[in-house]
Design a protein around this motif. Sequence first.
Motif, mmCIF file in Angstrom:
data_model
loop_
_atom_site.group_PDB
_atom_site.id
_atom_site.type_symbol
_atom_site.label_atom_id
_atom_site.label_comp_id
_atom_site.label_asym_id
_atom_site.label_seq_id
_atom_site.Cartn_x
_atom_site.Cartn_y
_atom_site.Cartn_z
ATOM 1 N N ARG A 17 0.827 -1.204 0.000
ATOM 2 C CA ARG A 17 0.000 0.000 0.000
ATOM 3 C C ARG A 17 0.867 1.262 0.000
ATOM 4 N NH1 ARG A 17 -4.886 -0.573 -1.477
ATOM 5 N NH2 ARG A 17 -5.542 1.171 -0.190
ATOM 6 N N PHE A 18 0.386 2.280 -0.679
ATOM 7 C CA PHE A 18 1.016 3.592 -0.634
ATOM 8 C C PHE A 18 0.622 4.273 0.675
ATOM 9 C CE2 PHE A 18 0.313 3.356 -5.404
ATOM 10 C CZ PHE A 18 1.607 2.980 -5.688
ATOM 11 N N PRO A 19 1.460 5.177 1.190
ATOM 12 C CA PRO A 19 1.086 5.913 2.398
ATOM 13 C C PRO A 19 -0.190 6.752 2.213
ATOM 14 C CG PRO A 19 3.436 6.154 1.965
ATOM 15 C CD PRO A 19 2.827 5.470 0.765
ATOM 16 N N GLY A 20 -0.421 7.235 0.995
ATOM 17 C CA GLY A 20 -1.604 8.043 0.721
ATOM 18 C C GLY A 20 -1.453 9.469 1.209
ATOM 19 N N GLY A 21 -2.498 10.248 0.995
ATOM 20 C CA GLY A 21 -2.463 11.650 1.381
ATOM 21 C C GLY A 21 -3.719 12.364 0.931
ATOM 22 N N ALA A 55 -4.171 11.862 -7.841
ATOM 23 C CA ALA A 55 -3.776 10.508 -7.453
ATOM 24 C C ALA A 55 -2.265 10.401 -7.274
ATOM 25 C CB ALA A 55 -4.277 9.499 -8.480
ATOM 26 N N THR A 56 -1.521 10.814 -8.271
ATOM 27 C CA THR A 56 -0.067 10.684 -8.189
ATOM 28 C C THR A 56 0.555 11.761 -7.302
ATOM 29 O OG1 THR A 56 0.228 11.931 -10.245
ATOM 30 C CG2 THR A 56 0.122 9.515 -10.405
ATOM 31 N N GLY A 57 -0.117 12.894 -7.184
ATOM 32 C CA GLY A 57 0.400 13.972 -6.342
ATOM 33 C C GLY A 57 0.242 13.711 -4.854
ATOM 34 N N ALA A 58 -0.672 12.830 -4.496
ATOM 35 C CA ALA A 58 -0.921 12.569 -3.072
ATOM 36 C C ALA A 58 -0.838 11.083 -2.729
ATOM 37 C CB ALA A 58 -2.285 13.133 -2.680
ATOM 38 N N MET A 59 -0.067 10.322 -3.501
ATOM 39 C CA MET A 59 0.056 8.898 -3.195
ATOM 40 C C MET A 59 0.926 8.657 -1.961
ATOM 41 S SD MET A 59 2.194 7.474 -6.441
ATOM 42 C CE MET A 59 3.778 8.129 -6.930
ATOM 43 N N GLY A 60 1.655 9.691 -1.547
ATOM 44 C CA GLY A 60 2.398 9.593 -0.294
ATOM 45 C C GLY A 60 3.857 9.214 -0.420
ATOM 46 N N LEU A 61 4.361 9.103 -1.638
ATOM 47 C CA LEU A 61 5.777 8.864 -1.840
ATOM 48 C C LEU A 61 6.185 9.457 -3.175
ATOM 49 C CD1 LEU A 61 6.535 5.147 -2.745
ATOM 50 C CD2 LEU A 61 4.245 6.001 -2.594
ATOM 51 N N SER A 62 7.484 9.692 -3.312
ATOM 52 C CA SER A 62 8.013 10.264 -4.543
ATOM 53 C C SER A 62 8.171 9.174 -5.597
ATOM 54 C CB SER A 62 9.366 10.924 -4.278
ATOM 55 O OG SER A 62 10.347 9.928 -4.000
ATOM 56 N N TRP A 63 8.374 9.603 -6.839
ATOM 57 C CA TRP A 63 8.635 8.627 -7.900
ATOM 58 C C TRP A 63 9.905 7.846 -7.592
ATOM 59 C CZ3 TRP A 63 4.780 7.310 -10.684
ATOM 60 C CH2 TRP A 63 3.784 8.233 -10.999
ATOM 61 N N ASP A 64 10.935 8.529 -7.092
ATOM 62 C CA ASP A 64 12.180 7.824 -6.751
ATOM 63 C C ASP A 64 11.940 6.754 -5.694
ATOM 64 O OD1 ASP A 64 13.771 9.233 -8.552
ATOM 65 O OD2 ASP A 64 14.330 10.757 -7.088
ATOM 66 N N GLU A 65 11.091 7.049 -4.700
ATOM 67 C CA GLU A 65 10.785 6.061 -3.673
ATOM 68 C C GLU A 65 10.020 4.872 -4.265
ATOM 69 O OE1 GLU A 65 10.465 8.858 0.307
ATOM 70 O OE2 GLU A 65 8.839 8.932 -1.172
ATOM 71 N N LEU A 66 9.068 5.157 -5.154
ATOM 72 C CA LEU A 66 8.337 4.072 -5.806
ATOM 73 C C LEU A 66 9.275 3.217 -6.648
ATOM 74 C CD1 LEU A 66 5.777 2.539 -6.571
ATOM 75 C CD2 LEU A 66 5.335 4.290 -8.311
ATOM 76 N N PHE A 67 10.134 3.842 -7.431
ATOM 77 C CA PHE A 67 11.091 3.097 -8.254
ATOM 78 C C PHE A 67 11.956 2.191 -7.380
ATOM 79 C CE2 PHE A 67 11.226 6.769 -11.593
ATOM 80 C CZ PHE A 67 9.931 6.478 -11.977
ATOM 81 N N ALA A 68 12.364 2.688 -6.205
ATOM 82 C CA ALA A 68 13.225 1.912 -5.306
ATOM 83 C C ALA A 68 12.534 0.643 -4.813
ATOM 84 C CB ALA A 68 13.662 2.772 -4.121
ATOM 85 N N TRP A 69 11.206 0.654 -4.691
ATOM 86 C CA TRP A 69 10.484 -0.562 -4.297
ATOM 87 C C TRP A 69 10.793 -1.704 -5.261
ATOM 88 C CZ3 TRP A 69 4.677 0.696 -2.900
ATOM 89 C CH2 TRP A 69 4.633 1.498 -1.748
ATOM 90 N N GLY A 94 -11.773 23.458 -5.504
ATOM 91 C CA GLY A 94 -11.815 23.834 -4.097
ATOM 92 C C GLY A 94 -11.997 22.663 -3.153
ATOM 93 N N ALA A 95 -12.354 21.507 -3.683
ATOM 94 C CA ALA A 95 -12.589 20.328 -2.831
ATOM 95 C C ALA A 95 -11.271 19.650 -2.452
ATOM 96 C CB ALA A 95 -13.495 19.327 -3.542
ATOM 97 N N THR A 96 -11.323 18.904 -1.357
ATOM 98 C CA THR A 96 -10.184 18.117 -0.894
ATOM 99 C C THR A 96 -10.499 16.649 -1.098
ATOM 100 O OG1 THR A 96 -9.666 19.781 0.788
ATOM 101 C CG2 THR A 96 -8.709 17.583 1.095
ATOM 102 N N TYR A 97 -9.519 15.907 -1.639
ATOM 103 C CA TYR A 97 -9.690 14.488 -1.920
ATOM 104 C C TYR A 97 -8.647 13.668 -1.162
ATOM 105 C CZ TYR A 97 -12.851 16.215 -5.378
ATOM 106 O OH TYR A 97 -13.907 16.860 -5.973
ATOM 107 N N ALA A 98 -9.103 12.592 -0.533
ATOM 108 C CA ALA A 98 -8.211 11.638 0.120
ATOM 109 C C ALA A 98 -7.790 10.613 -0.927
ATOM 110 C CB ALA A 98 -8.926 10.950 1.276
ATOM 111 N N VAL A 99 -6.506 10.315 -0.965
ATOM 112 C CA VAL A 99 -5.953 9.393 -1.960
ATOM 113 C C VAL A 99 -5.390 8.167 -1.242
ATOM 114 C CG1 VAL A 99 -4.203 9.103 -3.751
ATOM 115 C CG2 VAL A 99 -5.418 11.285 -3.538
ATOM 116 N N SER A 100 -5.742 6.988 -1.744
ATOM 117 C CA SER A 100 -5.205 5.740 -1.202
ATOM 118 C C SER A 100 -5.046 4.747 -2.345
ATOM 119 C CB SER A 100 -6.136 5.172 -0.127
ATOM 120 O OG SER A 100 -7.389 4.839 -0.686
#
Length: 148
Positions: A17-21, A55-69, A94-100
């Motif tokens: 799972r991604f950390p999310g945000g 989705a990609t802006g708030a997945m909770g990790l950077s692209w470099d971190e994902l690549f490292a997985w 103006g809305a806020t979205y939770a990403v997971s």
Amino acid sequence: MSEAPVAEDPSGQVGRRFPGGEFVIEPWRAWLVADVVLDEPGGTVAHPVFVWMAATGAMGLSWDELFAWFGSTAADGPVFGEHETSIHRPLVVGATYAVSGGITSADRKSGRTAGAFDLVGYELELRDKADGVHVATCWNSIVFPRRG
């Protein structure tokens, strides 16, 4: 381009799972995106490209971190594969979205020209923070070349 080590079986990451945000569709950003895609700026409904951006802006990790997985770095040449967006309710400026989300598939493949590569799929869901409703899903894949 550096030689990427051939990582262990990538399928071990399926289910991770991604950390999310959270992601807010700021009015100024919605205006700029609408202008860039030749849409009419200033509306209350955000352009559909915001599903991917949120989705990609708030997945909770950077692209470099994902690549490292997957034992890779940007220098190894991972590339964007496929993409699919499902929108259940328009995104609102103006809305806020939770990403997971997380990793849904990871397969080692081999091509005659490309050689060995890993094809990794991941899915991210957006939920409206105000009412918890699932508003969109973004599924993507990344191709990780494996040399060596």
